[in-house]
Write an enzyme that holds these catalytic residues in place. Structure first.
Site, PDB file in Angstrom:
ATOM      1  N   SER A 239     -13.231   0.540  -1.766  1.00  0.00           N
ATOM      2  CA  SER A 239     -12.139  -0.530  -1.581  1.00  0.00           C
ATOM      3  C   SER A 239     -12.619  -1.534  -0.651  1.00  0.00           C
ATOM      4  O   SER A 239     -13.247  -1.210   0.287  1.00  0.00           O
ATOM      5  CB  SER A 239     -11.158   0.360  -0.926  1.00  0.00           C
ATOM      6  OG  SER A 239      -9.676  -0.706  -0.559  1.00  0.00           O
TER       7      SER A 239
ATOM      8  N   TYR B  90      -7.148   6.291   5.116  1.00  0.00           N
ATOM      9  CA  TYR B  90      -7.735   6.077   4.308  1.00  0.00           C
ATOM     10  C   TYR B  90      -8.758   5.273   3.876  1.00  0.00           C
ATOM     11  O   TYR B  90      -9.977   5.696   3.181  1.00  0.00           O
ATOM     12  CB  TYR B  90      -6.511   5.278   3.292  1.00  0.00           C
ATOM     13  CG  TYR B  90      -7.102   4.617   1.907  1.00  0.00           C
ATOM     14  CD1 TYR B  90      -7.435   5.513   1.028  1.00  0.00           C
ATOM     15  CD2 TYR B  90      -6.779   3.261   1.672  1.00  0.00           C
ATOM     16  CE1 TYR B  90      -7.907   4.986  -0.326  1.00  0.00           C
ATOM     17  CE2 TYR B  90      -7.578   2.707   0.416  1.00  0.00           C
ATOM     18  CZ  TYR B  90      -7.856   3.750  -0.441  1.00  0.00           C
ATOM     19  OH  TYR B  90      -8.278   2.958  -1.592  1.00  0.00           O
TER      20      TYR B  90
ATOM     21  N   LYS C 146     -13.162   6.493   2.706  1.00  0.00           N
ATOM     22  CA  LYS C 146     -13.993   5.322   1.968  1.00  0.00           C
ATOM     23  C   LYS C 146     -15.347   5.234   2.566  1.00  0.00           C
ATOM     24  O   LYS C 146     -16.512   5.300   1.932  1.00  0.00           O
ATOM     25  CB  LYS C 146     -13.299   4.277   1.464  1.00  0.00           C
ATOM     26  CG  LYS C 146     -12.120   4.202   0.644  1.00  0.00           C
ATOM     27  CD  LYS C 146     -12.316   5.030  -0.710  1.00  0.00           C
ATOM     28  CE  LYS C 146     -11.195   5.176  -1.600  1.00  0.00           C
ATOM     29  NZ  LYS C 146     -11.330   5.778  -2.800  1.00  0.00           N
TER      30      LYS C 146
ATOM     31  N   ASN D 184      -7.682  -6.335  -5.308  1.00  0.00           N
ATOM     32  CA  ASN D 184      -6.500  -5.871  -5.387  1.00  0.00           C
ATOM     33  C   ASN D 184      -6.216  -5.811  -6.921  1.00  0.00           C
ATOM     34  O   ASN D 184      -5.937  -6.847  -7.666  1.00  0.00           O
ATOM     35  CB  ASN D 184      -5.456  -6.778  -4.844  1.00  0.00           C
ATOM     36  CG  ASN D 184      -5.296  -6.703  -3.421  1.00  0.00           C
ATOM     37  OD1 ASN D 184      -6.429  -6.886  -2.859  1.00  0.00           O
ATOM     38  ND2 ASN D 184      -4.287  -6.238  -3.081  1.00  0.00           N
TER      39      ASN D 184
HETATM   40  P1  NAD Z   1      -4.152   6.736  -8.958  1.00  0.00           P
HETATM   41  O1  NAD Z   1      -3.586   7.560  -7.869  1.00  0.00           O
HETATM   42  O2  NAD Z   1      -3.483   6.174  -9.835  1.00  0.00           O
HETATM   43  O3  NAD Z   1      -5.427   7.800  -9.528  1.00  0.00           O
HETATM   44  C1  NAD Z   1      -6.032   8.538  -8.704  1.00  0.00           C
HETATM   45  C2  NAD Z   1      -6.018   9.886  -9.458  1.00  0.00           C
HETATM   46  O4  NAD Z   1      -6.752  10.983  -8.946  1.00  0.00           O
HETATM   47  C3  NAD Z   1      -4.717  10.337  -9.892  1.00  0.00           C
HETATM   48  O5  NAD Z   1      -4.788  10.863 -11.268  1.00  0.00           O
HETATM   49  C4  NAD Z   1      -4.794  11.825  -8.955  1.00  0.00           C
HETATM   50  O6  NAD Z   1      -3.820  12.765  -9.713  1.00  0.00           O
HETATM   51  C5  NAD Z   1      -6.187  12.052  -9.234  1.00  0.00           C
HETATM   52  N1  NAD Z   1      -6.515  13.075  -7.759  1.00  0.00           N
HETATM   53  C6  NAD Z   1      -6.187  12.869  -6.745  1.00  0.00           C
HETATM   54  N2  NAD Z   1      -6.725  13.610  -5.910  1.00  0.00           N
HETATM   55  C7  NAD Z   1      -7.571  14.706  -6.686  1.00  0.00           C
HETATM   56  C8  NAD Z   1      -8.074  15.602  -6.534  1.00  0.00           C
HETATM   57  N3  NAD Z   1      -8.563  16.441  -5.245  1.00  0.00           N
HETATM   58  N4  NAD Z   1      -8.831  16.445  -7.624  1.00  0.00           N
HETATM   59  C9  NAD Z   1      -8.509  15.845  -8.770  1.00  0.00           C
HETATM   60  N5  NAD Z   1      -7.707  14.600  -8.967  1.00  0.00           N
HETATM   61  C10 NAD Z   1      -7.249  13.961  -8.026  1.00  0.00           C
HETATM   62  O7  NAD Z   1      -4.997   5.540  -8.200  1.00  0.00           O
HETATM   63  P2  NAD Z   1      -5.813   4.487  -8.721  1.00  0.00           P
HETATM   64  O8  NAD Z   1      -5.011   3.091  -8.183  1.00  0.00           O
HETATM   65  O9  NAD Z   1      -6.096   4.692  -9.948  1.00  0.00           O
HETATM   66  O10 NAD Z   1      -7.202   4.510  -7.648  1.00  0.00           O
HETATM   67  C11 NAD Z   1      -8.351   5.200  -8.192  1.00  0.00           C
HETATM   68  C12 NAD Z   1      -9.427   5.180  -7.309  1.00  0.00           C
HETATM   69  O11 NAD Z   1      -9.734   3.598  -6.701  1.00  0.00           O
HETATM   70  C13 NAD Z   1      -8.969   5.602  -5.877  1.00  0.00           C
HETATM   71  O12 NAD Z   1     -10.196   6.245  -5.152  1.00  0.00           O
HETATM   72  C14 NAD Z   1      -8.530   4.587  -4.883  1.00  0.00           C
HETATM   73  O13 NAD Z   1      -8.852   4.934  -3.516  1.00  0.00           O
HETATM   74  C15 NAD Z   1      -9.539   3.418  -5.395  1.00  0.00           C
HETATM   75  N6  NAD Z   1      -8.953   2.059  -5.286  1.00  0.00           N
HETATM   76  C16 NAD Z   1      -7.594   1.969  -5.552  1.00  0.00           C
HETATM   77  C17 NAD Z   1      -7.514   0.559  -5.414  1.00  0.00           C
HETATM   78  C18 NAD Z   1      -5.724   0.210  -5.972  1.00  0.00           C
HETATM   79  O14 NAD Z   1      -5.056  -0.858  -5.525  1.00  0.00           O
HETATM   80  N7  NAD Z   1      -5.251   0.874  -7.106  1.00  0.00           N
HETATM   81  C19 NAD Z   1      -7.970  -0.435  -4.625  1.00  0.00           C
HETATM   82  C20 NAD Z   1      -9.292  -0.046  -4.240  1.00  0.00           C
HETATM   83  C21 NAD Z   1      -9.774   1.339  -4.219  1.00  0.00           C
HETATM   84  N1  UDP Z   2       3.522  -7.498   0.268  1.00  0.00           N
HETATM   85  C1  UDP Z   2       4.953  -8.068   0.369  1.00  0.00           C
HETATM   86  N2  UDP Z   2       5.975  -7.245   0.068  1.00  0.00           N
HETATM   87  C2  UDP Z   2       5.621  -5.824  -0.449  1.00  0.00           C
HETATM   88  C3  UDP Z   2       4.503  -5.175  -0.561  1.00  0.00           C
HETATM   89  C4  UDP Z   2       3.161  -6.147  -0.258  1.00  0.00           C
HETATM   90  O1  UDP Z   2       4.974  -9.125   1.160  1.00  0.00           O
HETATM   91  O2  UDP Z   2       6.779  -5.313  -0.815  1.00  0.00           O
HETATM   92  C5  UDP Z   2       2.322  -8.256   0.825  1.00  0.00           C
HETATM   93  C6  UDP Z   2       1.347  -7.730   1.862  1.00  0.00           C
HETATM   94  O3  UDP Z   2       2.001  -7.955   3.106  1.00  0.00           O
HETATM   95  C7  UDP Z   2       0.059  -8.459   1.428  1.00  0.00           C
HETATM   96  C8  UDP Z   2       0.165  -8.602  -0.011  1.00  0.00           C
HETATM   97  O4  UDP Z   2       1.442  -8.517  -0.528  1.00  0.00           O
HETATM   98  O5  UDP Z   2      -0.037  -9.954   2.095  1.00  0.00           O
HETATM   99  C9  UDP Z   2      -0.530  -7.435  -0.837  1.00  0.00           C
HETATM  100  O6  UDP Z   2      -0.159  -6.279  -0.404  1.00  0.00           O
HETATM  101  P1  UDP Z   2      -0.567  -4.836  -0.942  1.00  0.00           P
HETATM  102  O7  UDP Z   2       0.041  -3.732  -0.460  1.00  0.00           O
HETATM  103  O8  UDP Z   2      -0.205  -5.203  -2.867  1.00  0.00           O
HETATM  104  O9  UDP Z   2      -2.241  -4.975  -0.930  1.00  0.00           O
HETATM  105  P2  UDP Z   2      -3.180  -4.827   0.251  1.00  0.00           P
HETATM  106  O10 UDP Z   2      -2.254  -5.391   1.643  1.00  0.00           O
HETATM  107  O11 UDP Z   2      -3.341  -3.420   0.556  1.00  0.00           O
HETATM  108  O12 UDP Z   2      -4.285  -5.503   0.075  1.00  0.00           O
END
Ligand code: NAD
Ligand code: UDP
Length: 339
Positions: free
Chosen positions: A127, A151, A155, A181
């Site tokens: 991330s 968190y 990572k 994002n």
């Molecule tokens: P999500 O929560 O929708 O998906 C994660 C999945 O992993 C879920 O289905 C959950 O049930 C499963 N899971 C969690 N812990 C587990 C475990 N111990 N064993 C088996 N399954 C498990 O999240 P997402 O948004 O799809 O994110 C996927 C990955 O991408 C994550 O590692 C997250 O940290 C990373 N990521 C997400 C974002 C975002 O904004 N969504 C941004 C950067 C990185």
């Molecule tokens: N944000 C906001 N209101 C909300 C959620 C997020 O104003 O209810 C803003 C937050 O301050 C940031 C941007 O939206 O500037 C993106 O936030 P998000 O949590 O989606 O992503 P991250 O900050 O983890 O990159």
């Protein structure tokens, strides 16, 4: 011809489900392992409706080392896309043990099983949060890594573990993808982001305001040092991100060693710009109020996305308008997510 099997941890989650669609369309067979702690089994049926192929789901926790080792021996994946993890920043601050246990111990258990099974090709979901508050934007992969919450620490620890593994054993092929994002949904409106409880992230929150489920959006600060005072981020269509995984997978299959890449658009979009784009997509006003800054927030974060373009030949192709349109399509078709 049989499809190469790809183990997809967290494959019923938001990003993993979209990646499964792209994997199937690219000729792979995703096999999902997920403990369903933040997702629904219905996802596999939805993926089947989109692609004509229903992935097998193994409902298993990654920390169940014996079960994971057995699964790896059974399916012998050509590669693994490792999405499974917990991702709520605030929760990681209040319950760090749960985050280190799930994200770090879960990954160690997975890697041990893959190593023992000789399945050493992995794409890992990292991330942009690893960069913390960046010195400059756009952020290149060489920027210092200094996360500001547990968190993000999980990572960084997993990234380092993967680099150590590659240094120790040249048979490992690893892509570390630092997402910015991800937003939006598959254009069918059949799969999308289904947060449980109050959404933490901007776009799912706006979507629920647009749907009338929440009265207004709180804009966390309008006094940031940005053009309009609201926070700026690099929003990326989840289908572009999913396609990026297929590109990274192909690269990892062909190339040993580690590779670390940002996946973003390289464009900064403010909260107020996002509100306007969403209003255009849903055809109604998004009421908002200015609230205090959220603790730990930063002003501006967007990627230098050039390395992914150079190395993978991948770049996002979907616009901000498409991100909002597809988010709204998903939200309006599935007001309660998968329930
Ligand atoms: P999500 O929560 O929708 O998906 C994660 C999945 O992993 C879920 O289905 C959950 O049930 C499963 N899971 C969690 N812990 C587990 C475990 N111990 N064993 C088996 N399954 C498990 O999240 P997402 O948004 O799809 O994110 C996927 C990955 O991408 C994550 O590692 C997250 O940290 C990373 N990521 C997400 C974002 C975002 O904004 N969504 C941004 C950067 C990185
Ligand atoms: N944000 C906001 N209101 C909300 C959620 C997020 O104003 O209810 C803003 C937050 O301050 C940031 C941007 O939206 O500037 C993106 O936030 P998000 O949590 O989606 O992503 P991250 O900050 O983890 O990159």
């Amino acid at each position: 011809m049989s499809r190469p099997r790809i183990l997809v941890t967290g494959g019923t989650g938001y990003i993993g489900s979209h990646a499964c669609v792209c994997l199937i369309e690219a000729g792979f067979e995703p096999v999902i392992v997920d403990n369903l702690s933040n997702s629904s089994r219905i996802v596999t049926e939805r993926v089947a409706r989109i692609t004509g192929f229903q992935p097998v789901l193994h409902e298993t926790d990654l920390r169940d080392s014996e079960a994971i080792a057995r699964l790896v021996r059974e399916i012998r994946p050509a590669a693994t896309l490792h999405f499974a993890g917990l991702k709520a920043v605030g929760e990681s601050v209040s319950d760090p043990l749960r985050y280190y246990d799930n994200n770090v111990c879960g990954t160690v258990s997975l890697l041990q099983a893959l190593d023992a099974g000789g399945c050493r090709v992995l794409v890992f979901s990292s991330s942009a949060t690893v960069y913390g508050d960046p010195d400059t934007v756009p952020i290149p992969e060489t920027a210092p890594v200094r996360p500001t919450n547990p968190y993000g620490q999980t990572k960084v620890i997993v990234e380092k573990l993967l680099l150590d593994l590659c240094a120790a054993d040249p048979r490992w092929h690893v892509s570390i993808l630092r997402y910015f994002n991800p937003v939006g949904a598959h254009e069918s409106g059949l799969i999308g982001e289904a947060p449980r409880g109050t959404p933490n992230n901007l776009v799912p929150y706006i979507a629920q305001v647009a749907a009338g489920k929440r009265a207004h959006l709180s804009v966390f600060g309008d006094d940031w040092p940005t053009a309009d005072g609201s926070g700026v981020r690099d929003y990326l269509h989840v289908m572009d991100l999913a396609e990026g995984h297929v590109a990274a997978l192909r690269h990892a299959l062909a190339n040993p060693g580690p590779l670390t890449l940002n996946l973003g658009t390289g464009q900064g979009v403010s909260v107020k710009e996002m509100i306007r784009a969403y209003e255009a997509a849903c055809g109604s006003q998004i009421p908002f109020r200015i609230s205090p800054r959220r603790p730990g927030d930063i002003a501006t974060c967007y990627a230098d996305a050039s390395r992914a373009r150079e190395v993978l030949g991948w770049q996002p192709r979907r616009s901000l308008a498409a991100m909002c349109k597809d988010s709204w399509h998903w939200q309006s078709n599935n007001p309660d997510g998968y329930q």
